[in-house]
Design an enzyme around this catalytic site. Structure first.
Site, PDB file in Angstrom:
ATOM      1  N   GLU A 429       0.789  -1.226   0.000  1.00  0.00           N
ATOM      2  CA  GLU A 429       0.000   0.000   0.000  1.00  0.00           C
ATOM      3  C   GLU A 429       0.826   1.283   0.000  1.00  0.00           C
ATOM      4  O   GLU A 429       0.751   2.080   0.927  1.00  0.00           O
ATOM      5  CB  GLU A 429      -0.969  -0.024   1.188  1.00  0.00           C
ATOM      6  N   GLU A 500      -4.456 -10.429   0.003  1.00  0.00           N
ATOM      7  CA  GLU A 500      -5.291 -10.291   1.197  1.00  0.00           C
ATOM      8  C   GLU A 500      -6.724 -10.563   0.773  1.00  0.00           C
ATOM      9  O   GLU A 500      -7.192 -10.060  -0.245  1.00  0.00           O
ATOM     10  CB  GLU A 500      -5.192  -8.885   1.803  1.00  0.00           C
TER      11      GLU A 500
HETATM   12  C1  GAL Z   1      -5.295  -3.805   4.049  1.00  0.00           C
HETATM   13  C2  GAL Z   1      -3.859  -3.643   4.501  1.00  0.00           C
HETATM   14  C3  GAL Z   1      -3.594  -4.422   5.766  1.00  0.00           C
HETATM   15  C4  GAL Z   1      -4.663  -4.159   6.784  1.00  0.00           C
HETATM   16  C5  GAL Z   1      -6.013  -4.436   6.199  1.00  0.00           C
HETATM   17  C6  GAL Z   1      -7.128  -4.082   7.148  1.00  0.00           C
HETATM   18  O1  GAL Z   1      -5.638  -2.842   3.137  1.00  0.00           O
HETATM   19  O2  GAL Z   1      -2.959  -4.048   3.522  1.00  0.00           O
HETATM   20  O3  GAL Z   1      -2.337  -4.052   6.251  1.00  0.00           O
HETATM   21  O4  GAL Z   1      -4.592  -2.824   7.137  1.00  0.00           O
HETATM   22  O5  GAL Z   1      -6.207  -3.660   5.078  1.00  0.00           O
HETATM   23  O6  GAL Z   1      -7.126  -4.834   8.287  1.00  0.00           O
HETATM   24 MG    MG Z   2      -2.314  -0.357   5.267  1.00  0.00          MG
END
Ligand code: GAL
Ligand code: MG
Length: 991
Positions: A429, A500
Site C-alpha cells: 500500500e 489479502e
Molecule cells: C489492508 C492492509 C492491511 C490491513 C487491512 C485491514 O488494506 O494491507 O495491512 O490494514 O487492510 O485490516
Molecule cells: Mg495499510
C-alpha cells in the site's frame, strides 16, 4: 544530541557494513548455526540499562539510570511512552523528512568483554530496531541505521578495547523512515530483535548466494561468494538429510558449481533440506539448501514444474505480552498452528520477519511471500481524508528513492538463500511511482530466480500510461468480491493471487469456501492469503488475574483505529477463532464428492500421494449416534488426481443419517502429530425426513382471559399469552416458571465487526440498520382471537413489528396451537417491507431463567455456524453448556449461533424445552443479551443478563467479511419478503 541522520532522506545508514545473507558462523570443525553456545557469537540480549527521554533533544549518553529493560523488547510494553494503534494514517505530521521534536528516545547501555587478537574482527549486529538507532562504543560514535525490520551490521573492531567495553544505543521512536513504515499495527519502539557480536577471522566469506537449477536427473547448486577479493580457499560440502556427503568442491574463485545426482526437491509438503558446510581456513558456515524452482508458465504458478495453490495467511509479529518480539518458541507455535490448519503459505505482512523465521519455514514447509519494510499510504490522509491524489506521493517523490531502494535491497540480500521464499514483495500500500520502478530494478539485479509481487500497483493516481505492469510477475489483489474475483480469474495473464482476502475480523470470515472453490476452479489462480493470522492486542490483567485485551483508543491516543487491529484467525493468545476452523476445512488435503452411491476422492495436495499423506477414515451416524465406521488405508492417489473410493457401507435407512469422511495426518512431520484431523467431508444419506410427533395427551387444555391476555392451562402447565406483545410472557411447567421475562420477536443482532457499515456503526449510512431502526423493533398487535377445542387452544394474533419513526418492518400472522401435553405449535406467516433489502435475522427470543444451562442440538457444530460460515462445522447431535456456546470476541458481537439446526433443547434441573422444525433453523443460547453485546466495547466489560437468552431464528443473515471487503453475499442474507416460520415447542418435565 545533535545528530540528525534520522531527518535526512539520503542517509539511511552510516558506517554499516555492506548487506549480506543471514547466517551465523562458527569455529572450524564446529557444527552450529546457533547464537547460543557458539564461541564466535557474543549474544548481547538480556538486561540493558535503559533511560527514557521524552525527546531526543534531551537525551544524553551521560545520563545514568538504574532502570533496566530487556533486550529484545518494546519499551511501550514496559510502561515507557504509551501505546498507539493506527492503521493507515501517519501518527506524526506528514512533513518529511522532519519528525516531531517530541521524539521519544531510549538510551540503552551495557558492558561486555572481549579478548582482542590480531586475527579477529568483531561485527555488531542488530536484527531489528524500531525506528532507528545511533550506536556508540566507549563513548565514540560508531554508526547509524534505520529500516526497523532489517539487519544493520557494524565492524566495531577498531573501537574495541581489550576487556570491558561499553555499548550505548540511542533508539528513536520516529525518523524519516517512519514515513515508509505506516503498517497497520501498534506503533512500538525499541530493540525488538537479537543483538549480537560476531567474531570473524580477518579473511572470511562475507556474503554468498546459493542458486539451484534442475536438469533431468540432477541439480546444479551454484555458489557465488563475496570474500572481498581475497581469493580465500573455500571448500563446500553438501550433505543430504541423512548426513551423507552428496557433493563437494573447493575454490579460490568467487563462484563454485556443484552437482547433486537424483536430488530430492523441496516443497512445502515435503520440505527436504540439504546441509551446506562452507569451510574457510578459520571459520565454518553451516546453512541449509532447498532445491526447488518457482516459475510462471502462462498464468499458472509452478513449483518444481507442478501447479501449486497458496493456502496462505498474512502474519505480523504481534504478541499480546511481548509486542513485536517473537521468540523461537512463539514462532514455532504460530507455524505449528498454521500447519495443523492446512496453511501452507505466509506473506510476511508488511516487513521482513526475524531471519530465523525463514529457517523455520524452510524446515517445516511454508511458501513465503517475503515483503519489504515499506508502506507509505499515510500520505493519503495528509490533505483531507483519504485524497487519492496523495496516495502514492512517496513513491513518486525521487527524494525517497534511496530509502525505498535500500529497503528492498536489504530484504533480498538477507533472505536470498532461503528456499521458502518464493516471491519477493516490494511492500504494501504505497502506490506506484518512479521509486517503485527503481525498487523493481534493484530486486531484479539481485535475484532473478524468484517472482516479484506488489499489490499496490493498482493504485497509481497520476501518469498511468508511464507504467507497465509487466514489471511484476504475479497479478495480486486485495479483498475483491466473488464476482470480480472470478472475472480476474478468467482474464489473468499472470498467476493470480489474493494477497489479502477474507478479512478475519471478529465473527467471520464468511464465504471462505466460495473463494476456495474459485482457487481450485481456475488453473491460473494461485490462491490467497487470509488477512490476517492473529489479533493484535495488548494484554493486561484485572485484579483477579483475568486476561484483558486492549486495542486502539485504550491508551488515550487521539488518533487511533479502534479495534481494527483485532482481525486475526487466532486470538492474541493463539486460541483459534472459529474462522480458523473454517479455513482449515476449506484447505483440507482431500475433497470427497458424491455421485449416486459412488464417493470419489480428489487429492488436493500438490506433491504428496494421498497414501503417504493421510489416512481416510469414515463414520456413519444416525441422529448423532455412530452406527458404523471404517478406514481406507493406503489409498494411492497422485496429487491433483481423482478416483472413486473403495467403500462398503451398511444398508441405510432412516432420517438424519450422515456419513463423514475425515482425513488424518499420516506422514511424520515434527509439527503435526500422526492422527491429527486435517479436515472432513460430510454427506446426508438420510432416506427420510425427521419428524416429531407431538406428545399425545388427552388431558384438557383451557383458556381464560386475564387483564393482559390469556392464561392457557393444562394438567401440567400454565402459559400466559400477552395480547400486547403477541407472544407468551409466562411459561410454567408443573408450576415452575421457565421465563425470566416475556418472549419477543427479534429481527436484529449485536452487530459483528463485519456488520459495521451495514449496521451503521462505522458510518451512519442512509439504509443502515441503525437508521432504519431495526434495532428498536417491537410488536404492535391488532387483535387476538382465541379458539378452543377439546385437545387444543389456538391463538391467532396478527401483528406488525414497528419502531418509532419507522414504517412497520413486517407484518406477521402469528398462530399458536397449545396442546394438552403443553406442546405449542408456532406458525408465523411473515411479509417483510419490500424496501428492506434484508433482515439481520428473523425469529423469536425467549428469556429463560438462568438455570437453563444445558443445551442439546442437532445442527451444524460444535463451533458457531452461519449460513456462509459452516465449512468447518458438521451436522451431528451436540451437547454443550450455555457458557460453552459463547464465543468470547474481544470486541463483543453476535456469536454462538448455529445454522442448519433441526432441533434444539435447553434444560435446567426441572424442565427440558425442545424447539423443533422440519425446516432447518438457526438458534443461539447465551448468557448475554444482544443489547449488552452491542453496548460494550471490550469482552471484559460484559455483564450477564441474569437469564438464558434463547433465539430461535427462521434465518440469520450470514457474516461476510464486510469490515474490509464484501458484505455477506446475497444468497446468505435474509432477503425473503414472504415466508412461513413453523416450529414446535415441546416442554418436558425432567424425571
Ligand atoms: C489492508 C492492509 C492491511 C490491513 C487491512 C485491514 O488494506 O494491507 O495491512 O490494514 O487492510 O485490516
Ligand atoms: Mg495499510
Amino acid at each position: 544530541m545533535n545528530y540528525n541522520y534520522h531527518q535526512d532522506l539520503n542517509i539511511v545508514r552510516m558506517n554499516t557494513m555492506p548487506d549480506r545473507a543471514y547466517y551465523i558462523p562458527c569455529a572450524p570443525s564446529k557444527n552450529t548455526t546457533s547464537k547460543e553456545n557458539n564461541e564466535r557469537v557474543l549474544l548481547l540480549n538480556g538486561s540493558w540499562k535503559f533511560t527514557y527521554y521524552p525527546s531526543f533533544a534531551e537525551a544524553s549518553l551521560e545520563g545514568v539510570s538504574d532502570n533496566v529493560l530487556p533486550v529484545p523488547s518494546n519499551w511501550q510494553m514496559y510502561g515507557y511512552d504509551k501505546h498507539q494503534y493506527v492503521n493507515i494514517d501517519y501518527p506524526i505530521p506528514y512533513n518529511p523528512p522532519f519528525v516531531p521534536k517530541e521524539n521519544p528516545c531510549g538510551v540503552y547501555k551495557r558492558t561486555f568483554s572481549v579478548e582482542l587478537t590480531e586475527e579477529m574482527q568483531f561485527h555488531l549486529n542488530f536484527e531489528g530496531v524500531d525506528s532507528c538507532h545511533y550506536v556508540f562504543l566507549n563513548g565514540v560514535f560508531i554508526g547509524y541505521s534505520q529500516v526497523s525490520h532489517s539487519t544493520a551490521e557494524y565492524d566495531i573492531t577498531p573501537f574495541l578495547q581489550d576487556g570491558e567495553n561499553e555499548i550505548a544505543v540511542m533508539v528513536l521512536k520516529w525518523c524519516d523512515g517512519t514515513y515508509l513504515e505506516a503498517q497497520d499495527k501498534f506503533r512500538m519502539s525499541g530493540i525488538f530483535r537479537d543483538v549480537y557480536l560476531l567474531q570473524r577471522p580477518q579473511h572470511h566469506v562475507r556474503h554468498y548466494v546459493v542458486q539451484t537449477s534442475l536438469q533431468q536427473e540432477s541439480a546444479t547448486v551454484s555458489f557465488k561468494f563475496d570474500d572481498f577479493g581475497t581469493a580465500l580457499v573455500k571448500s563446500v560440502k553438501i550433505l543430504d538429510a541423512e548426513g551423507r556427503a552428496v557433493a563437494q568442491g573447493e575454490t579460490c574463485d568467487e563462484t563454485l558449481s556443484l552437482t547433486i545426482e537424483n536430488p530430492v526437491l523441496w516443497n512445502a509438503e515435503q520440505p527436504y533440506l540439504y546441509q551446506m558446510v562452507l569451510d574457510t581456513l578459520q571459520e565454518r558456515i553451516i546453512d541449509t539448501i532447498g532445491i526447488r524452482t518457482i516459475s510462471a508458465q502462462g498464468n499458472v504458478l509452478l513449483a518444481n514444474g507442478q501447479p501449486i495453490k497458496f493456502k496462505g495467511v498474512n502474519r505480523h509479529d504481534s504478541y499480546p505480552d511481548t509486542g513485536y518480539v517473537a521468540s523461537r518458541e512463539q514462532m514455532v507455535r504460530d507455524l505449528q498452528l498454521m500447519k495443523q490448519h492446512n496453511i501452507n503459505a505466509i506473506r510476511t505482512s508488511h516487513y521482513p520477519n526475524a531471519p530465523e523465521f525463514y529457517h523455520l519455514c524452510d524446515e517445516y514447509g511454508f511458501y513465503v511471500i517475503d515483503e519489504g519494510d515499506m508502506e507509505s499510504h499515510g500520505a493519503w490522509s495528509s490533505h483531507g481524508f483519504r485524497d487519492n491524489d496523495w496516495y502514492a506521493v512517496v513513491h513518486h517523490d525521487p527524494q525517497f528513492q534511496t530509502a525505498i531502494v535500500d529497503r528492498v535491497q536489504r530484504l533480498v540480500t538477507r533472505d536470498i538463500n532461503r528456499p521458502c521464499v518464493v516471491i519477493w514483495s516490494l511492500g504494501n500500500e504505497s502506490g506506484l511511482g518512479v521509486n517503485t520502478l527503481a525498487a523493481v530494478d534493484a530486486v531484479r539485479k539481485l535475484d532473478s530466480s524468484r517472482l516479484l509481487h506488489y499489490e499496490s500497483k493498482n493504485f497509481m493516481p497520476e501518469d498511468q500510461e508511464k507504467f507497465n505492469f509487466d514489471i511484476l510477475d504475479v497479478e495480486s489483489h486485495m479483498y475483491p468480491d466473488l464476482e470480480y474475483t472470478e472475472r480476474l480469474a478468467q482474464e489473468n495473464k499472470k498467476p493470480l493471487i489474493l494477497c489479502e482476502f477474507a478479512h478475519a475480523m471478529g465473527n467471520g470470515p464468511g464465504s471462505l469456501s466460495e473463494y476456495y472453490e474459485l482457487f481450485y476452479r481456475y488453473d491460473g489462480f494461485a490462491g490467497g492469503f487470509v488477512w490476517e493470522w492473529c489479533d493484535h492486542a495488548i494484554l493486561q490483567y484485572d485484579a483477579s488475574g483475568n486476561a484483558q485485551y486492549l486495542y486502539g483508543g485504550d491508551f488515550g491516543e487521539v488518533l487511533h483505529d479502534g479495534n481494527f487491529c483485532v482481525d486475526g484467525l487466532v486470538y492474541p493468545d493463539r486460541t483459534p477463532h472459529t474462522g480458523l476452523l473454517e479455513l482449515k476445512n476449506c484447505a483440507r488435503p482431500v475433497h470427497i464428492t458424491r455421485a449416486g452411491n459412488t464417493f470419489s476422492a480428489e487429492n488436493k495436495l500438490d506433491f504428496a500421494d494421498l497414501s503417504d499423506a493421510v489416512t481416510v477414515v469414515w463414520s456413519l451416524e444416525q441422529n448423532g449416534t455412530k452406527i458404523a465406521e471404517g478406514s481406507i488405508a493406503n489409498f494411492n492417489l497422485a496429487p491433483h488426481a481423482k478416483a472413486p473410493l473403495p467403500l462398503s457401507l451398511p444398508p441405510i435407512d432412516g432420517a438424519r443419517v450422515y456419513l463423514k469422511f475425515e482425513y488424518l495426518q499420516k506422514a511424520v512431520h515434527p509439527l503435526i502429530p500422526v492422527g491429527t484431523s486435517l479436515g472432513f467431508d460430510q454427506f446426508d444419506l438420510s432416506t427420510e425426513d425427521m419428524s416429531v410427533s407431538l406428545p399425545v395427551s388427552h388431558s384438557a387444555v383451557t383458556a381464560e382471559q386475564t387483564p393482559t391476555g390469556w392464561l392457557v392451562n393444562g394438567e401440567t402447565f400454565s402459559y400466559h399469552f400477552n395480547t400486547a406483545l403477541g407472544t407468551f410472557d409466562s411459561f410454567k411447567i408443573d408450576g415452575i416458571e421457565c421465563f425470566d421475562r416475556p418472549a419477543e420477536f427479534d429481527i436484529h443482532r449485536a452487530p459483528t465487526d463485519n456488520d459495521m457499515v451495514e449496521a451503521g456503526i462505522a458510518s451512519y449510512g442512509q439504509n443502515s440498520w441503525k437508521s432504519l431502526r431495526l434495532d428498536a423493533a417491537y410488536a404492535y398487535t391488532y387483535e387476538t382471537v382465541v379458539e378452543q377445542s377439546n385437545t387444543s387452544v389456538t391463538i391467532t394474533c396478527p401483528l406488525s413489528l414497528v419502531a418509532d419513526r419507522a414504517a412497520p418492518f413486517c407484518n406477521i400472522q402469528a398462530v399458536y396451537n397449545v396442546y394438552g401435553s403443553g406442546a405449542v405449535e408456532v406458525s408465523m406467516h411473515v411479509s417483510v417491507r419490500k424496501d428492506l433489502a434484508y433482515l439481520p435475522r428473523f425469529g423469536m427470543r425467549y428469556f429463560l431463567t438462568e438455570d437453563f444451562q444445558n443445551c442439546t442440538y442437532f445442527g451444524y457444530g460444535p463451533q458457531e455456524s452461519y449460513s456462509d460460515k459452516h465449512a468447518g462445522s458438521y451436522k451431528s447431535m451436540f451437547n454443550a453448556t450455555v457458557p460453552d456456546l459463547f464465543e468470547n470476541y474481544i470486541y463483543p458481537q453476535e456469536n454462538g449461533s448455529h445454522s442448519g439446526t433441526e432441533e434444539c433443547t435447553l434444560s435446567n434441573a426441572n424442565t427440558t424445552l425442545k424447539a423443533f422444525s422440519t425446516k432447518p433453523f438457526s438458534f443461539c443460547a447465551s448468557e448475554y443479551t444482544r443489547e449488552e453485546l452491542a453496548a460494550k466495547k471490550h469482552h471484559f466489560e460484559l455483564q450477564k443478563g441474569g437469564c438464558t437468552v434463547w433465539n430461535i431464528d427462521y434465518a440469520m443473515t450470514g457474516v461476510g467479511s464486510g469490515s474490509c471487503g464484501p458484505y455477506t453475499i446475497e444468497q446468505y442474507r435474509l432477503t425473503e419478503k414472504e415466508f412461513v416460520f413453523d416450529y414446535m415447542f415441546i416442554p418436558r418435565r425432567n424425571l
